[in-house]
Enzyme design. Structure first.
Site, PDB file in Angstrom:
ATOM      1  N   ASN A 147       0.818  -1.219   0.000  1.00 31.77           N
ATOM      2  CA  ASN A 147       0.000   0.000   0.000  1.00 31.77           C
ATOM      3  C   ASN A 147       0.850   1.267   0.000  1.00 31.77           C
ATOM      4  OD1 ASN A 147       0.889  -0.178   2.615  1.00 31.77           O
ATOM      5  ND2 ASN A 147      -1.128  -0.492   3.535  1.00 31.77           N
ATOM      6  N   ARG A 285       3.125   7.425  10.983  1.00 30.60           N
ATOM      7  CA  ARG A 285       2.592   6.958  12.262  1.00 30.60           C
ATOM      8  C   ARG A 285       2.367   8.160  13.167  1.00 30.60           C
ATOM      9  NH1 ARG A 285       1.217   3.245   9.908  1.00 30.60           N
ATOM     10  NH2 ARG A 285       1.699   1.039  10.217  1.00 30.60           N
ATOM     11  N   GLN A 314      -4.723   4.036  18.339  1.00 29.31           N
ATOM     12  CA  GLN A 314      -5.812   3.824  17.389  1.00 29.31           C
ATOM     13  C   GLN A 314      -6.719   2.699  17.888  1.00 29.31           C
ATOM     14  OE1 GLN A 314      -3.583   5.363  13.331  1.00 29.31           O
ATOM     15  NE2 GLN A 314      -4.359   3.316  13.368  1.00 29.31           N
ATOM     16  N   HIS A 333      -7.492   6.211  10.053  1.00 25.14           N
ATOM     17  CA  HIS A 333      -6.365   5.595   9.343  1.00 25.14           C
ATOM     18  C   HIS A 333      -6.886   4.808   8.123  1.00 25.14           C
ATOM     19  CE1 HIS A 333      -2.325   3.255   9.896  1.00 25.14           C
ATOM     20  NE2 HIS A 333      -2.555   3.608   8.643  1.00 25.14           N
TER      21      HIS A 333
HETATM   22  P1  NDP Z   1      10.260   1.895   3.473  1.00 25.94           P
HETATM   23  O1  NDP Z   1      10.904   0.877   4.356  1.00 25.94           O
HETATM   24  O2  NDP Z   1      10.352   1.751   1.999  1.00 25.94           O
HETATM   25  O3  NDP Z   1      10.820   3.325   3.827  1.00 25.94           O
HETATM   26  C1  NDP Z   1      11.084   3.764   5.113  1.00 25.94           C
HETATM   27  C2  NDP Z   1      12.204   4.787   5.023  1.00 25.94           C
HETATM   28  O4  NDP Z   1      12.338   5.411   6.295  1.00 25.94           O
HETATM   29  C3  NDP Z   1      13.538   4.150   4.684  1.00 25.94           C
HETATM   30  O5  NDP Z   1      14.100   4.845   3.588  1.00 25.94           O
HETATM   31  C4  NDP Z   1      14.336   4.375   5.960  1.00 25.94           C
HETATM   32  O6  NDP Z   1      15.665   4.654   5.757  1.00 25.94           O
HETATM   33  C5  NDP Z   1      13.716   5.639   6.486  1.00 25.94           C
HETATM   34  N1  NDP Z   1      14.020   5.862   7.894  1.00 25.94           N
HETATM   35  C6  NDP Z   1      13.939   5.014   8.934  1.00 25.94           C
HETATM   36  N2  NDP Z   1      14.310   5.617  10.065  1.00 25.94           N
HETATM   37  C7  NDP Z   1      14.631   6.884   9.731  1.00 25.94           C
HETATM   38  C8  NDP Z   1      15.099   7.986  10.473  1.00 25.94           C
HETATM   39  N3  NDP Z   1      15.320   7.885  11.790  1.00 25.94           N
HETATM   40  N4  NDP Z   1      15.349   9.154   9.832  1.00 25.94           N
HETATM   41  C9  NDP Z   1      15.151   9.244   8.492  1.00 25.94           C
HETATM   42  N5  NDP Z   1      14.698   8.199   7.722  1.00 25.94           N
HETATM   43  C10 NDP Z   1      14.454   7.054   8.347  1.00 25.94           C
HETATM   44  O7  NDP Z   1       8.737   1.960   3.938  1.00 25.94           O
HETATM   45  P2  NDP Z   1       7.502   2.646   3.225  1.00 25.94           P
HETATM   46  O8  NDP Z   1       7.936   3.892   2.569  1.00 25.94           O
HETATM   47  O9  NDP Z   1       6.730   1.672   2.432  1.00 25.94           O
HETATM   48  O10 NDP Z   1       6.619   2.975   4.531  1.00 25.94           O
HETATM   49  C11 NDP Z   1       7.092   3.877   5.510  1.00 25.94           C
HETATM   50  C12 NDP Z   1       6.165   3.894   6.698  1.00 25.94           C
HETATM   51  O11 NDP Z   1       4.922   4.430   6.321  1.00 25.94           O
HETATM   52  C13 NDP Z   1       5.821   2.505   7.268  1.00 25.94           C
HETATM   53  O12 NDP Z   1       6.812   2.041   8.144  1.00 25.94           O
HETATM   54  C14 NDP Z   1       4.540   2.780   7.973  1.00 25.94           C
HETATM   55  O13 NDP Z   1       4.768   3.222   9.294  1.00 25.94           O
HETATM   56  C15 NDP Z   1       3.922   3.922   7.172  1.00 25.94           C
HETATM   57  N6  NDP Z   1       2.788   3.444   6.379  1.00 25.94           N
HETATM   58  C16 NDP Z   1       1.556   4.016   6.591  1.00 25.94           C
HETATM   59  C17 NDP Z   1       0.461   3.536   5.934  1.00 25.94           C
HETATM   60  C18 NDP Z   1      -0.893   4.163   6.111  1.00 25.94           C
HETATM   61  O14 NDP Z   1      -1.896   3.507   5.816  1.00 25.94           O
HETATM   62  N7  NDP Z   1      -0.996   5.396   6.562  1.00 25.94           N
HETATM   63  C19 NDP Z   1       0.553   2.386   5.012  1.00 25.94           C
HETATM   64  C20 NDP Z   1       1.900   1.964   4.749  1.00 25.94           C
HETATM   65  C21 NDP Z   1       2.967   2.443   5.455  1.00 25.94           C
HETATM   66  P3  NDP Z   1      16.752   3.566   5.372  1.00 25.94           P
HETATM   67  O15 NDP Z   1      16.026   2.304   5.009  1.00 25.94           O
HETATM   68  O16 NDP Z   1      17.424   4.244   4.236  1.00 25.94           O
HETATM   69  O17 NDP Z   1      17.566   3.404   6.581  1.00 25.94           O
END
Ligand code: NDP
Length: 401
Positions: A147, A285, A314, A333
């Site tokens: 998603n 989140r 939630q 959400h």
């Molecule tokens: P990804 O794993 O593709 O991306 C997450 C990114 O966050 C990675 O690039 C990671 O960096 C980065 N990251 C982690 N910690 C940090 C930090 N401290 N500072 C800066 N960057 C950081 O996940 P998605 O993009 O698919 O999803 C991200 C989040 O979105 C999910 O974890 C979830 O919480 C939320 N989400 C919400 C949904 C909704 O319905 N509202 C649905 C789907 C997701 P790197 O890997 O480079 O270390």
């Protein structure tokens, strides 16, 4: 035989749908970057059906019962005597969706001695105490990418809605008015603004890609830098830290997972470093932001608008400050649970279950915790620890009704 405990949100108030607004879903070949969509052996649902609510059962009942497994589905997930807690002692596998999270705290894990697998039907496994899961040897898996684009579309919609003051203008129509001055006194063009994303993973980079044609100046911060080719193509400015990026941005969108490093990252002190009148959109989140600090910033004018679909806990209690603060565009959400997304994460959940029962490896990109440590996608994006603290407050929503 396994007992599978599946927590889903309640059916619509007027009953489970018997027909839908559209007859089909577009067919996708793969996700951006080439990752394949879920590949279960079969599915027992029609893509486009409501699968994420209790009666939809993620389309899993036929498959699980044919394999001799027991499926229990409930929406009753909060409070010490809820069905979720009562079913835990002999449960082998828990399935939960972030939209209606079954918080799997250390205390609850202790009540589930047989629990071996926790599946997130969607993305974001912060509702599980990952530290406790590692210590207990529980595998945690989610349906990576299922998603991500759904959320990216939603975030772009919310950015435009805030900047252009869409929701109050819509409300004037409903109220029978034609109050143009009231509508436009807070309306701006997005064109030319500086927009930054905190994290440029699957969602963050999809937002950047979608915003580029709006002729905005794009910024990002992430622990790993994007490829020079992509930075060049989208004219991106990378900042080593959030603190470096915020002062230049008119709009900030949060797209990192919730883990100990990001919990309450957007507190009063950090929000104070943003431009006065900036917009903040969080579809990642709720707990990445300090709820009271956001509400105060909207009241003082430090933030011009806040939108998102994620809260903590939630469901959010009636007195959650985000229900009542000014200039917000909050929804429950929902961004990652469109009917389109449900078809993908239901199929992905089935793929994970098939692998588990066949003793085949679960795809690396679906793993968050495995073998007692962060693994796969989890090893890349999370840090060890627990972000479920305070989740018992979710029971207040039920008590107030
Ligand atoms: P990804 O794993 O593709 O991306 C997450 C990114 O966050 C990675 O690039 C990671 O960096 C980065 N990251 C982690 N910690 C940090 C930090 N401290 N500072 C800066 N960057 C950081 O996940 P998605 O993009 O698919 O999803 C991200 C989040 O979105 C999910 O974890 C979830 O919480 C939320 N989400 C919400 C949904 C909704 O319905 N509202 C649905 C789907 C997701 P790197 O890997 O480079 O270390």
């Amino acid at each position: 035989m396994a007992k599978v405990l599946c927590v889903l949100y309640a059916d619509p108030v007027d009953g489970y749908p018997t027909s839908y607004a559209r007859d089909d879903l577009p067919k996708l070949d793969h996700y951006p970057g080439g990752q394949t969509l879920p590949t279960p052996r079969a599915i027992d649902f029609k893509p486009g059906a409501l699968l994420g609510s209790v009666s939809g059962e993620l389309g899993l009942r036929k498959f699980l019962e044919a394999g001799g497994h027991k499926l229990v589905v409930t929406a009753d997930k909060d409070g010490p005597n809820c069905r979720f807690e009562r079913e835990l002692p002999d449960t082998d596998i828990v399935i939960s969706q972030p939209f209606w999270p079954a918080y799997l705290t250390r205390q609850r894990i202790a009540k589930a001695p047989r629990l071996k697998l926790a599946i997130t039907a969607g993305i974001g496994s912060d509702h599980v105490d990952l530290q406790a899961a590692m210590e207990r040897g529980i595998t945690v898996a989610e349906v990576t990418y299922s998603n991500s684009i759904s959320v990216a579309e939603h975030a772009v919609m919310m950015i435009l809605a805030l900047v252009r003051n869409y929701i109050p203008s819509y409300q004037w129509v409903i109220k029978g008015g034609w109050n143009i001055a009231d509508c436009v006194a807070r309306a701006y063009d997005l064109e030319g603004m500086h927009v930054g994303t905190v994290a440029a993973g699957r969602i963050g980079s999809a937002i950047l890609r979608r915003l580029a044609p709006f002729d905005v100046k794009l910024h990002y911060t992430d622990r790993h830098r994007l490829s020079p080719a992509l930075e060049k193509e989208l004219h991106l400015t990378w900042h080593p830290t959030v603190r470096d990026m915020l002062p230049v941005c008119d709009v900030v969108t949060i797209n990192c997972p919730l883990h100990p490093e990001t919990e309450h990252l957007f507190n009063e002190a950090l929000i104070r470093t943003m431009k006065r009148g900036a917009y903040l959109v969080d579809t990642a989140r709720g707990k990445i932001c300090d709820a009271e600090a956001v509400a105060r910033a909207l009241k003082s004018g430090q933030l011009a608008g806040y939108a998102g679909d994620v809260w903590f806990p939630q469901p959010a209690p009636q007195d959650h400050p985000w229900r009542h603060m000014p200039h917000h565009g909050m929804t429950p959400h929902v961004s990652g649970t469109t009917l389109s997304a449900q078809a993908r994460y239901a199929a992905g959940t089935r793929e994970i279950l098939e692998c588990w029962f066949d003793r085949r490896p679960i795809r690396e990109e679906y793993l968050i915790v495995d073998g007692g440590k962060l693994a796969g996608a989890g090893a890349h994006s999370y840090s060890p620890g627990d972000a479920t603290g305070g989740s018992a407050q979710a029971a207040r929503f039920k008590q107030a009704r």
